[in-house]
Design a protein around this motif. Structure first.
Motif, mmCIF file in Angstrom:
data_model
loop_
_atom_site.group_PDB
_atom_site.id
_atom_site.type_symbol
_atom_site.label_atom_id
_atom_site.label_comp_id
_atom_site.label_asym_id
_atom_site.label_seq_id
_atom_site.Cartn_x
_atom_site.Cartn_y
_atom_site.Cartn_z
ATOM 1 N N ILE A 1 0.773 -1.335 -0.133
ATOM 2 C CA ILE A 1 0.045 0.046 -0.028
ATOM 3 C C ILE A 1 0.887 1.354 -0.007
ATOM 4 N N HIS A 2 1.926 1.393 0.968
ATOM 5 C CA HIS A 2 2.668 2.710 0.783
ATOM 6 C C HIS A 2 3.622 2.760 -0.244
ATOM 7 N N GLN B 1 0.751 10.039 6.908
ATOM 8 C CA GLN B 1 -0.172 9.927 5.781
ATOM 9 C C GLN B 1 -0.294 8.286 5.439
ATOM 10 N N LEU B 2 0.965 7.850 5.421
ATOM 11 C CA LEU B 2 1.086 6.428 5.077
ATOM 12 C C LEU B 2 0.355 5.338 5.959
ATOM 13 N N ALA C 1 -6.590 5.696 -9.859
ATOM 14 C CA ALA C 1 -6.176 4.997 -11.142
ATOM 15 C C ALA C 1 -4.633 4.696 -10.970
ATOM 16 N N ALA C 2 -3.700 5.815 -10.581
ATOM 17 C CA ALA C 2 -2.227 5.416 -10.520
ATOM 18 C C ALA C 2 -1.926 4.346 -9.539
ATOM 19 N N TYR C 3 -2.526 4.587 -8.256
ATOM 20 C CA TYR C 3 -2.252 3.582 -7.059
ATOM 21 C C TYR C 3 -2.602 2.238 -7.573
ATOM 22 N N ASP D 1 2.800 -8.009 -1.819
ATOM 23 C CA ASP D 1 3.697 -7.787 -0.585
ATOM 24 C C ASP D 1 2.906 -7.442 0.719
ATOM 25 N N ALA D 2 2.478 -8.715 1.008
ATOM 26 C CA ALA D 2 1.690 -8.343 2.258
ATOM 27 C C ALA D 2 1.528 -9.900 3.091
ATOM 28 N N PRO D 3 2.559 -9.970 3.910
ATOM 29 C CA PRO D 3 3.021 -11.041 4.711
ATOM 30 C C PRO D 3 1.881 -11.392 5.822
ATOM 31 N N VAL D 4 1.298 -12.564 5.966
ATOM 32 C CA VAL D 4 0.599 -12.970 7.129
ATOM 33 C C VAL D 4 0.946 -12.503 8.198
#
Length: 215
Positions: A20-21, A40-41, A69-71, A82-85
């Motif tokens: 996300i960041h 903000q992040l 859209a860019a995100y 890129d989101a580890p459990v």
């Protein structure tokens, strides 16, 4: 009818902050905005994307659309994975299912993205359903996705497990208690101030918290 436990995704099941960041930084650069601050992040993890860009970056409707859209272009190209459990989450889900509970996801993230993340993380099979936002933004608030989950899974004594104030508030609209996931990115005191029924520090504390809430 099984007891129903709903889970938020970002910050509750997986640490989605890295992807996300990175995607927020790409969107900010494309719009010529200053480098996002750490505050903000952190604040962008959890709430609907459109609301975050409008409220935290002060963007008007047209620029919000450009930022989203860019995100999403960067996020869907691979950053989302890129989101580890979080440690302890797989064991938590297994314990609740062995207890006979029905599990479902209710997230403000687009449902199509949530499905991909859960599949990649090896968690998808734990859930009877995944309910999230629509890409056009018409469904994006927590109370909306909780409503979808409740309609699809008419279980007993439903409770939401989530990591941000939006989760607590969205659950309350449906008269659901919320177990605050204190291992997520919430600011100190955020979940308690929002009215979480209980805040726990680690996933292994969730079963006991759910048992207390359900009497």
């Amino acid at each position: 009818m099984a007891v129903l436990t709903l889970f938020d995704l970002d910050g509750t099941l997986v640490d989605s902050a890295p992807g996300i960041h990175a995607s927020i930084r790409v969107a900010a650069a494309e719009l010529g905005l200053p480098e996002p601050t750490a505050e903000q992040l952190t604040a962008m993890v959890g709430p609907p994307l459109q609301d975050g860009f409008a409220g935290l970056f002060g963007l008007g409707d047209a620029d919000v659309d450009r930022a989203v859209a860019a995100y999403r272009a960067h996020y869907s190209a691979g950053a989302m994975l890129d989101a580890p459990v979080f440690p302890g989450v797989p064991e938590l889900l297994t314990a609740l299912r062995e207890d006979g509970q029905l599990l479902a996801v209710a997230t403000s993230k687009p449902a199509t993205f949530a499905e991909r993340i859960l599949e990649h993380a090896g968690l998808r099979d734990a859930f009877a359903g995944v309910h999230g936002a629509t890409l056009d933004g018409r469904v994006r608030h927590k109370q909306q996705v909780v409503g979808l989950a409740l309609a699809a899974h008419p279980g007993e004594q439903p409770v939401l497990v989530g990591d941000r104030a939006q989760d607590v508030v969205g659950a309350r609209v449906h008269d659901l208690p919320c177990v605050g996931a204190g291992w997520g990115p919430a600011r100190p005191g955020e979940l308690a101030q929002a009215g979480a029924a209980v805040v726990v520090a680690h996933p292994d504390e969730v079963p006991a918290a759910l048992a207390r809430l359900r009497g």
